[in-house]
Design an enzyme around this catalytic site. Structure first.
Site, PDB file in Angstrom:
ATOM      1  NE  ARG A  55      -3.771  -2.274   2.734  1.00  0.00           N
ATOM      2  CZ  ARG A  55      -3.650  -3.275   3.075  1.00  0.00           C
ATOM      3  NH1 ARG A  55      -2.578  -3.127   3.970  1.00  0.00           N
ATOM      4  NH2 ARG A  55      -4.443  -3.992   3.180  1.00  0.00           N
ATOM      5  CE  LYS A 163       4.462 -20.370  12.327  1.00  0.00           C
ATOM      6  NZ  LYS A 163       4.467 -19.833  13.473  1.00  0.00           N
ATOM      7  CG  ASP A 192       6.224 -25.272   9.319  1.00  0.00           C
ATOM      8  OD1 ASP A 192       7.365 -24.810   9.871  1.00  0.00           O
ATOM      9  OD2 ASP A 192       5.994 -25.911  10.248  1.00  0.00           O
ATOM     10  CG  HIS A 193      10.910 -21.352   9.281  1.00  0.00           C
ATOM     11  ND1 HIS A 193       9.094 -20.691  10.265  1.00  0.00           N
ATOM     12  CD2 HIS A 193      11.648 -21.268  10.626  1.00  0.00           C
ATOM     13  CE1 HIS A 193      10.191 -20.618  11.040  1.00  0.00           C
ATOM     14  NE2 HIS A 193      11.155 -21.281  12.021  1.00  0.00           N
ATOM     15  CE  LYS A 197      14.816 -24.062  12.267  1.00  0.00           C
ATOM     16  NZ  LYS A 197      15.977 -22.999  11.845  1.00  0.00           N
ATOM     17  CD  GLU A 231       9.732 -19.525  20.302  1.00  0.00           C
ATOM     18  OE1 GLU A 231      10.197 -18.995  19.224  1.00  0.00           O
ATOM     19  OE2 GLU A 231       8.706 -20.037  20.850  1.00  0.00           O
ATOM     20  CG  ASP A 250       3.331 -19.116  17.381  1.00  0.00           C
ATOM     21  OD1 ASP A 250       3.228 -18.192  16.617  1.00  0.00           O
ATOM     22  OD2 ASP A 250       5.081 -19.076  18.340  1.00  0.00           O
ATOM     23  CG  HIS A 255       7.363 -24.673  14.035  1.00  0.00           C
ATOM     24  ND1 HIS A 255       7.472 -24.860  12.662  1.00  0.00           N
ATOM     25  CD2 HIS A 255       7.538 -24.057  14.802  1.00  0.00           C
ATOM     26  CE1 HIS A 255       7.442 -23.451  12.296  1.00  0.00           C
ATOM     27  NE2 HIS A 255       7.426 -22.375  13.761  1.00  0.00           N
ATOM     28  CE  LYS A 355       7.332 -16.968  21.907  1.00  0.00           C
ATOM     29  NZ  LYS A 355       7.642 -16.732  21.108  1.00  0.00           N
TER      30      LYS A 355
END
Length: 509
Positions: A55, A163, A192-193, A197, A231, A250, A255, A355
């Protein structure tokens, strides 16, 4: 999946890549660095075009300047090669437009139609780096502008979808219906990254090319399996998103279940995309359904409160920006799942993610059944540890085997030792970023590393059953954990039911 690397890759034709949401963080942080490195390493055709669609008012030059600034920060090779960038930037242009305005798509069509190379005009990859709520709208407008049809236009038109793909089973089904109204399933690449890997791709290679391990990969030898994706960061500025998603949506839905499917699937009949994806779906459909009573016994959630990670004081989740002060959203989730098929009957699979855990790591631990402890029970100082095989997906990627060995000397003491294979030591430090491989596969039309419609819907069905079991139940004291620890006490209770304990990832250096 990784086995495909030994097959001859299809010759890539010239292609035009259109990035919707080009002003967003993903474009600068992941997509453009990935395309830059593919160009630098001559992995993509010399004739290609990248058009950013967003935009904001920008010129080609101003957008290129922004991308160069981002590349200086996010490139995996530094400094950025000026000569390479100058050549690469010639392939980049910008199209301003609102996602809901047909004239903007018609201008995009005009830009693509002006290319002199016919392949650039007919081969198009649309990357939807937008809000998920805009996926269906963008695809509908592409169709209205005659830039997308179900395979009946000349060349190849493909759509890459980021995602999260929906927020529950119902929304995922609706989104699939909306997308396939204008595009065939074979044209849709759900990304899905994690699947890009190198070490995740290697799971199948390791399993099916090494007979000494594949013969042990079943209920006769395996006691249980642990999959950890931890994480060390909190939610940070993503509090608003996390209030809607939580750890289950998430991380688990994509994953962790993707890694589980690769660890537990049966060998495919060949290495074609559909054969591999067929087996992944079969595995996910073999997971024992969870009733609300099962969720209470086999699933744990948690939420971090203030603590210390890496010597730094961290706030609790309820003190994060855009988070409700009485939120019950989970920042930690642990599940015990059973795969009801011949290979894995009775073997528990433990999955966990969270987390603000002590370190960021992803690993799979295959815990083998213990041997009889009669020969060395008296001589050993401690109880013998069962053998274990660990696939370290990140960081310090590698594979380790834990076994028992005799301590040197005149005694017959035995203690656990480790045999370690390191990717960096064996193959060198270079590993392509996940997005580099995924973009290359999407351009080639190889869907092996992407998620199929029935796969994503099956995964959402598993997650939805957990959320139904949690509905209306507030967090208990045993489900809170201090930032910087490995999760709530309730998570330890989950494994203790069968006499198991979590094996926390450890630094390898």
């Amino acid at each position: 999946m990784a086995c495909r690397l030994n097959q001859a890759r299809k010759t890539l034709e010239p292609c035009t890549i259109v990035i919707f949401g080009a002003s967003g963080d993903l474009t600068a942080r992941k997509l453009i660095p990935a395309f830059y490195h593919l160009f630098k390493e001559k992995q993509i055709p010399s004739e290609f075009r990248i058009i950013g669609f967003a935009r904001r008012e920008k010129t080609d030059d101003s957008w290129r300047a922004e991308l160069r600034e981002g590349l200086n920060q996010f490139s995996r090779t530094k400094p950025v090669d000026d000569a390479v960038w100058t050549e690469f930037a010639k392939h980049i242009s910008y199209c301003r437009g609102d996602f809901s305005e047909l004239p903007a798509y018609q201008e995009l069509s005009r830009m693509i139609g002006a290319f002199t190379d016919e392949a650039l005009r007919k081969n198009r990859l649309y990357y939807l780096a937008t809000s998920p709520s805009q996926f269906a709208e963008v695809v509908e407008m592409l169709h209205a502008a005659e830039l997308l049809n179900k395979g009946d236009l000349p060349g190849q038109q493909r759509i890459v979808v980021e995602k999260p793909f929906g927020h529950d089973l119902a929304s995922a089904k609706q989104l699939n219906t909306d997308l396939t109204r204008y595009a065939h399933e074979r044209q849709i690449f759900r990304i899905d990254h994690y699947l890009g890997k190198e070490t995740v791709q290697n799971i199948l290679m390791f399993r099916f090319s090494n007979s000494i391990f594949e013969r042990l990969w079943n209920r006769d030898s395996v006691d249980h399996v642990q999959i950890t994706v931890s994480e060390s960061l909190g939610v940070g500025s993503r509090g608003g998103y996390y209030e809607e998603a939580g750890a289950l949506r998430d991380m688990v839905q994509n994953h962790l279940l993707q890694v589980l499917s690769l660890v537990a699937m049966e060998p495919p009949v060949n290495l074609e995309a559909e054969a591999i994806r067929d087996e992944k779906v079969k595995m996910l459909k073999s997971i024992r359904p969870l009733t609300p009573a099962d969720v209470a016994k086999h699933v744990v959630r948690g939420q971090y409160f203030a603590g210390t990670v890496g010597g730094k004081l961290c706030p609790g989740y309820r003190q994060e920006a855009k988070v409700k002060p009485d939120s019950d959203v989970e920042t930690y989730a642990a599940l015990k799942l059973f795969v009801d098929n011949w290979r894995w009957a009775g073997v528990p699979f433990y999955l966990r993610t969270g987390k603000y855990l002590p370190m960021s790591a992803s690993e799979v631990r295959i815990q083998f059944r213990p041997s009889p402890n009669v020969l060395f029970a008296v001589q050993s100082d401690t109880k013998l540890d069962p053998n274990a095989l660990t696939l370290r997906l990140q960081p310090d990627e590698g594979i380790s085997v834990r076994f028992n060995g005799k301590v040197p000397g005149v005694s017959t003491s035995v203690r656990p030792v480790r045999m370690w294979f390191s990717y960096n030591t064996e193959f060198g430090a270079y590993t392509p970023e996940a997005y580099e491989r995924l973009l290359l596969e999407a351009m080639a039309g190889d869907a092996t590393l992407f998620i199929r419609r029935d796969e994503v819907e099956t995964a959402w069905g598993i997650v939805d059953s957990v959320r139904e079991g949690w509905a209306g139940k507030p967090l208990t004291n045993r489900e809170f954990y201090s930032a910087g620890t490995w999760g709530p006490v309730a998570s330890e209770d989950l494994l203790a039911q069968r006499g198991h304990v979590w094996h926390d990832p450890q630094p390898t250096k």
